[in-house]
Design a protein around this motif. Structure first.
Motif, PDB file in Angstrom:
ATOM      1  N   ALA A 139       0.815  -1.212   0.000  1.00 20.09           N
ATOM      2  CA  ALA A 139       0.000   0.000   0.000  1.00 20.09           C
ATOM      3  C   ALA A 139       0.846   1.257   0.000  1.00 20.09           C
ATOM      4  N   SER A 140       2.023   1.171   0.599  1.00 23.56           N
ATOM      5  CA  SER A 140       2.852   2.371   0.715  1.00 23.56           C
ATOM      6  C   SER A 140       4.149   2.256  -0.074  1.00 23.56           C
ATOM      7  N   GLU A 141       4.225   1.251  -0.944  1.00 16.70           N
ATOM      8  CA  GLU A 141       5.489   1.006  -1.643  1.00 16.70           C
ATOM      9  C   GLU A 141       5.790   2.129  -2.627  1.00 16.70           C
ATOM     10  N   ARG A 142       6.990   2.615  -2.549  1.00 13.80           N
ATOM     11  CA  ARG A 142       7.476   3.623  -3.497  1.00 13.80           C
ATOM     12  C   ARG A 142       8.653   3.039  -4.258  1.00 13.80           C
ATOM     13  N   LYS A 143       8.930   3.657  -5.378  1.00 11.62           N
ATOM     14  CA  LYS A 143      10.025   3.165  -6.189  1.00 11.62           C
ATOM     15  C   LYS A 143      11.348   3.348  -5.446  1.00 11.62           C
ATOM     16  N   PRO A 144      12.013   2.230  -5.098  1.00  7.67           N
ATOM     17  CA  PRO A 144      13.264   2.366  -4.356  1.00  7.67           C
ATOM     18  C   PRO A 144      14.389   2.849  -5.248  1.00  7.67           C
ATOM     19  N   GLU A 145      15.351   3.414  -4.619  1.00  5.18           N
ATOM     20  CA  GLU A 145      16.534   3.848  -5.353  1.00  5.18           C
ATOM     21  C   GLU A 145      17.445   2.654  -5.601  1.00  5.18           C
ATOM     22  N   ALA A 146      18.371   2.834  -6.522  1.00  3.28           N
ATOM     23  CA  ALA A 146      19.297   1.741  -6.823  1.00  3.28           C
ATOM     24  C   ALA A 146      20.140   1.361  -5.619  1.00  3.28           C
ATOM     25  N   SER A 147      20.319   2.318  -4.670  1.00  2.00           N
ATOM     26  CA  SER A 147      21.125   2.021  -3.487  1.00  2.00           C
ATOM     27  C   SER A 147      20.475   0.971  -2.598  1.00  2.00           C
ATOM     28  N   ALA A 148      19.173   0.640  -2.845  1.00  2.00           N
ATOM     29  CA  ALA A 148      18.477  -0.364  -2.047  1.00  2.00           C
ATOM     30  C   ALA A 148      18.774  -1.773  -2.527  1.00  2.00           C
ATOM     31  N   TRP A 149      19.563  -1.939  -3.612  1.00  2.00           N
ATOM     32  CA  TRP A 149      19.880  -3.275  -4.093  1.00  2.00           C
ATOM     33  C   TRP A 149      20.658  -4.040  -3.021  1.00  2.00           C
ATOM     34  N   THR A 150      20.263  -5.280  -2.772  1.00  2.26           N
ATOM     35  CA  THR A 150      20.958  -6.110  -1.779  1.00  2.26           C
ATOM     36  C   THR A 150      21.105  -7.519  -2.332  1.00  2.26           C
ATOM     37  N   ALA A 151      22.086  -8.234  -1.798  1.00  2.00           N
ATOM     38  CA  ALA A 151      22.336  -9.624  -2.192  1.00  2.00           C
ATOM     39  C   ALA A 151      22.729 -10.424  -0.957  1.00  2.00           C
ATOM     40  N   SER A 152      22.468 -11.720  -1.005  1.00  2.00           N
ATOM     41  CA  SER A 152      22.830 -12.604   0.110  1.00  2.00           C
ATOM     42  C   SER A 152      23.056 -14.000  -0.448  1.00  2.00           C
ATOM     43  N   LEU A 153      23.694 -14.842   0.365  1.00  2.00           N
ATOM     44  CA  LEU A 153      23.934 -16.234   0.000  1.00  2.00           C
ATOM     45  C   LEU A 153      22.942 -17.128   0.727  1.00  2.00           C
ATOM     46  N   GLU A 154      22.351 -18.086   0.011  1.00  2.00           N
ATOM     47  CA  GLU A 154      21.453 -19.083   0.590  1.00  2.00           C
ATOM     48  C   GLU A 154      21.921 -20.464   0.162  1.00  2.00           C
ATOM     49  N   LEU A 155      21.711 -21.438   1.060  1.00  2.00           N
ATOM     50  CA  LEU A 155      22.087 -22.816   0.770  1.00  2.00           C
ATOM     51  C   LEU A 155      20.864 -23.707   0.917  1.00  2.00           C
ATOM     52  N   ASP A 156      20.429 -24.292  -0.212  1.00  2.00           N
ATOM     53  CA  ASP A 156      19.391 -25.320  -0.186  1.00  2.00           C
ATOM     54  C   ASP A 156      20.057 -26.608  -0.672  1.00  2.00           C
ATOM     55  N   ASP A 157      19.545 -27.196  -1.751  1.00  2.00           N
ATOM     56  CA  ASP A 157      20.287 -28.310  -2.334  1.00  2.00           C
ATOM     57  C   ASP A 157      21.526 -27.801  -3.056  1.00  2.00           C
ATOM     58  N   ASP A 158      21.470 -26.570  -3.567  1.00  2.00           N
ATOM     59  CA  ASP A 158      22.619 -25.899  -4.165  1.00  2.00           C
ATOM     60  C   ASP A 158      22.866 -24.583  -3.431  1.00  2.00           C
ATOM     61  N   LEU A 159      23.967 -23.927  -3.792  1.00  2.00           N
ATOM     62  CA  LEU A 159      24.282 -22.615  -3.243  1.00  2.00           C
ATOM     63  C   LEU A 159      23.733 -21.558  -4.193  1.00  2.00           C
ATOM     64  N   TYR A 160      23.069 -20.535  -3.645  1.00  2.00           N
ATOM     65  CA  TYR A 160      22.447 -19.499  -4.461  1.00  2.00           C
ATOM     66  C   TYR A 160      22.904 -18.120  -3.990  1.00  2.00           C
ATOM     67  N   VAL A 161      23.044 -17.207  -4.956  1.00  2.00           N
ATOM     68  CA  VAL A 161      23.135 -15.788  -4.655  1.00  2.00           C
ATOM     69  C   VAL A 161      21.742 -15.209  -4.883  1.00  2.00           C
ATOM     70  N   VAL A 162      21.157 -14.629  -3.833  1.00  2.00           N
ATOM     71  CA  VAL A 162      19.787 -14.116  -3.886  1.00  2.00           C
ATOM     72  C   VAL A 162      19.858 -12.596  -3.934  1.00  2.00           C
ATOM     73  N   THR A 163      19.257 -12.013  -4.957  1.00  2.00           N
ATOM     74  CA  THR A 163      19.253 -10.559  -5.102  1.00  2.00           C
ATOM     75  C   THR A 163      17.826 -10.047  -5.025  1.00  2.00           C
ATOM     76  N   THR A 164      17.640  -8.902  -4.381  1.00  2.00           N
ATOM     77  CA  THR A 164      16.345  -8.235  -4.422  1.00  2.00           C
ATOM     78  C   THR A 164      16.153  -7.603  -5.799  1.00  2.00           C
ATOM     79  N   ALA A 165      14.925  -7.146  -6.069  1.00  2.00           N
ATOM     80  CA  ALA A 165      14.628  -6.569  -7.380  1.00  2.00           C
ATOM     81  C   ALA A 165      15.553  -5.380  -7.659  1.00  2.00           C
ATOM     82  N   LEU A 166      16.235  -5.423  -8.783  1.00  2.00           N
ATOM     83  CA  LEU A 166      17.159  -4.345  -9.150  1.00  2.00           C
ATOM     84  C   LEU A 166      16.371  -3.241  -9.860  1.00  2.00           C
ATOM     85  N   VAL A 167      15.513  -2.587  -9.071  1.00  2.00           N
ATOM     86  CA  VAL A 167      14.709  -1.489  -9.620  1.00  2.00           C
ATOM     87  C   VAL A 167      15.641  -0.330  -9.969  1.00  2.00           C
TER      88      VAL A 167
END
Length: 739
Positions: free
Chosen positions: A185-213
């Motif tokens: 309801a209150s979402e605004r277009k984030p700036e590029a500085s809001a881009w984030t990434a993290s590592l996750e491990l399931d059956d494989d290893l993944y780099v997870v990135t948020t939407a690169l708006v």
């Protein structure tokens, strides 16, 4: 030195070191420098000079008033330590008074803490009103009330004063604002500085990135680079939402490249850069609310928590079921583990060899009983549970057993404000929250004991939880040898798990869905939970590895899979062994141990090396029974046992005792009915314990006693039956002696 004096000195030095740790954190020291400095302080406490010298290594001169005050307080405490130690060694009383007044044998209940209203306990629950008529119900009966006592000299954490609760609420509100992504309801277009990434491990290893708006449209692809390996990802996938890119384990950093546009996007792509994995220890991934493995910075594991470990090739993997994860130049290993409470010493040692430690004072806070409607993604990539207003989430607090009420306090912050609730004494209390108004919540559990770190749990209440198309259509299906079975409510499959290869079994569930598992058979036990990977596949190899012992030894059993709101599945195991398969097993035993059996006079050893494995092939478990042999029986060297077999009756699995077993020395008479022979002992045992059948054997010759049968068939030689070329003699052996 008396125990009381030791406790006082320990509390005194712990308080000083706690202050120094705050100094180190405020000065921005990295973890290793801080630990080294504090360890030196702990080791050299002996006089003011050594303390001042060690204190100087913590950092430069204080830069603000707060750090200066903390440093002086810590230094004064540490300077006082040698005097206290000298008094304790001399047997003189300590000067530090107790912080909490002793209580009477049967003290009255303490008054309720404001702003919560007085406790009112109707039958069955223990409701505590929230502000705005919301309730918090306790599912465990509180014990008698006493004032909380701590070791003399230890300062309890302030969890009741208005200033303390206000500070806790302020921190909770700040954490809610930083953890949760903007609401739709209150979402605004984030700036590029809001881009984030993290590592996750399931059956494989993944780099997870948020939407690169904000990623420019002229950029068509991005490359994820680690070492010499490069993975190309479509920019449209990265713009549209959270993206999970599979990668290989590496000790080198994970960096993104836009090729010719690197200069234009240098700062933005730098924010997505992730350091490589540790080469000297296992990397730890804690399972979040949805079962995704989130990378932890530290190397300390908490009892009661579930983890995935990613272990470099150079480190040993002892006693764990490991799965290879492809990497260059050698594969890494993935291990899933749920630490028990308490953690066995052997397990602590194995983890230590992988560079990991086990926390001694950790709290574990998790949801129990009621499944979340769905899981959503926070700002940092960690998933959190989401419920509807009519739900009443149940929280389990584990990892510590308290003796006094109020030793643990629960703080719930959300749209209504903050509610404080002291927990009763005991182990693993269950707390029911709700009904709750829509909004985002942070639940903190804090201990009066400052050595126990606080624990925080985030969740959300939303009318639309679970009503998105992806969740509404969520289903679970099983596929065995290419044939698919949909799970609507409950489903079952009849199969032989002992001969089931993981490639033949496929289980499909919503991505990251949690699946509880339990084995019911001759012995029943709960199994570690399973989680679907990012593609919705449940790793069958992990499931089968968890019941490897049961698959090999148990003739009948049920593997129950609890899928929460999506139903349940039962894999009904029945061991289907052909006569030829049984013959090969017995032939292998004869070849390996037959000559030893013919010469072994010790019946207890004969049972261990021969009778137990042979009876296991025949479908029995050998159990001890009460002795009944008199002196004559003992002279003839007989031993009596009960044979147990697992049977299925309708939907229940039970263990029966269909026969006894009389074991005698090599060459004993198995036919005679004279007193104190094997048949006489079997008859007496049948009258005493109700057996109608008994197997008589010296290990190599086998005979059968049956109640009411006057004539007995001649004994069968096991070796002759196994080596019979026609197969008729072996089938006769199985018809007599198989379960």
């Amino acid at each position: 030195m008396s125990p009381a004096a030791e406790r006082t000195l320990a509390a005194w030095s712990a308080e000083a070191l706690r202050l120094l740790a705050r100094v180190a954190r405020a000065r921005g020291l990295d973890g290793l420098r801080r630990v080294n400095a504090l360890n030196k302080l702990l080791n050299v406490i002996g006089g003011p000079d050594e303390v001042e010298e060690a204190l100087a290594e913590v950092g430069a001169a204080p830069s603000d008033v707060e750090i200066d005050v903390l440093t002086r307080q810590a230094l004064e405490l540490l300077k006082e330590y040698p005097r206290l130690r000298a008094r304790a060694q001399a047997g003189k009383p300590q000067l530090a008074p107790p912080l909490v007044r002793p209580v009477a044998e049967n003290p009255p209940a303490p008054p309720p803490v404001e702003p919560s209203p007085p406790l009112s306990f109707p039958p069955g629950t223990r409701p505590v009103p929230f502000p705005q008529a919301q309730t918090l119900s306790l599912l465990a009966d509180p014990l008698f009330f006493r004032e909380v006592t701590l070791p003399r000299g230890a300062t309890p954490r302030d969890l009741s004063s208005p200033d303390a609760t206000a500070q806790i609420h302020k921190r909770q509100e700040a954490s809610i604002a930083s953890f949760f992504a903007p609401s739709p309801a209150s979402e605004r277009k984030p700036e590029a500085s809001a881009w984030t990434a993290s590592l996750e491990l399931d059956d494989d290893l993944y780099v997870v990135t948020t939407a690169l708006v904000g990623l420019p449209q002229f950029v068509k692809t991005l490359d994820l680079v680690t070492g010499e390996r490069r993975v190309t990802v479509l920019a449209s996938n990265l713009r549209s939402g959270t993206c999970r890119t599979p990668v290989r384990p590496s000790t080198e950093k994970y960096a993104w490249s836009a090729g010719a546009f690197d200069e234009d996007l240098g700062e933005e792509l730098k924010a997505l850069e992730l350091p490589g994995l540790q080469a000297s220890r296992a990397s730890t991934f804690r399972l979040d609310a949805a079962g995704a493995g989130q990378l932890l910075v530290g190397a300390v594991l908490s009892p009661g928590r579930s983890y995935r470990l990613l272990i470099p090739p150079e480190l040993p993997v002892e006693g764990f079921a490991a799965v290879d994860v492809p990497a260059t130049p050698a594969p890494w290993r993935r291990v899933e583990i749920t630490l028990p409470t308490p953690v066995p010493t052997e397990l602590v040692a194995r983890l230590l060899r992988m560079g990991l430690a086990v926390a001694q004072t950790a709290l574990d806070v998790s949801f129990a009983g009621i499944a979340a409607r769905e899981y959503r993604l926070g700002r940092g990539g960690e998933r959190y549970a989401c419920f509807r207003p009519e739900d009443a989430p149940i929280v389990r607090v584990a990892g510590v057993e308290t003796k006094e009420p109020g030793a643990l306090v629960l703080f719930l912050a959300g749209p209504h404000g903050q509610t404080r609730f002291p927990l009763p004494p005991g182990k693993g209390p269950l707390v029911e929250l709700g009904p709750l108004v829509p909004g985002r919540y942070a639940l903190d559990v804090l201990s009066l004991d400052k050595t126990r770190e606080p624990e925080r749990l985030f969740f959300e209440v939303d009318e639309q939880a679970g009503r998105t198309p992806g969740i509404a259509g969520a289903r679970v299906s099983l596929e065995l040898d290419g044939e698919s079975v949909a799970v609507e409510d409950a489903a079952s499959l009849d199969l032989d798990l002992g001969h089931l290869d993981a490639s033949r079994l496929r289980i499909h569930a919503p991505p990251l869905w949690r699946i509880g598992a339990r084995w019911e058979g001759a012995r029943s036990r709960s199994l570690p939970p399973l989680f679907a990977n990012g593609r919705g596949e449940v790793p069958a190899e992990n499931l089968l590895a968890a019941i490897q012992a049961e698959r090999e030894t148990e003739r009948i059993g049920d593997l129950h899979l609890d899928l929460g709101d999506l139903g349940a599945v039962t894999l009904r195991h029945t061991q289907r062994l052909s006569p030829e398969h049984l013959r090969e097993k017995l032939r292998a035993l004869l070849a390996e141990r037959g000559s030893t059996v013919a010469e072994e006079p010790d019946l207890s050893l004969l049972r261990t090396i021969w009778i137990d494995p042979v009876c296991s092939v025949l479908g029995y478990q050998v159990r001890e029974i009460a002795p009944m042999l008199d002196d004559a029986g003992k002279a003839r060297s007989f031993a009596a046992f009960a044979l147990e077999a697992t049977v299925r009756e309708d939907e229940r699995i039970t263990v029966e005792r269909p026969a006894a077993l009389i074991l005698g020395r090599r060459g004993v008479d198995l036919v005679s009915t004279a007193r104190d022979t094997a048949r006489d002992l079997a008859s007496r045992l049948g009258r005493r314990d109700g057996f109608v059948r008994a197997i008589l054997t010296d290990g190599l010759s086998w005979a059968l006693w049956e109640r009411g049968r006057a004539f007995a068939a001649a004994p069968l030689a096991l070796r002759d039956a196994v080596e019979d070329g026609t197969g008729a003699l072996f089938e006769a052996f199985l018809s007599r002696f198989h379960a």
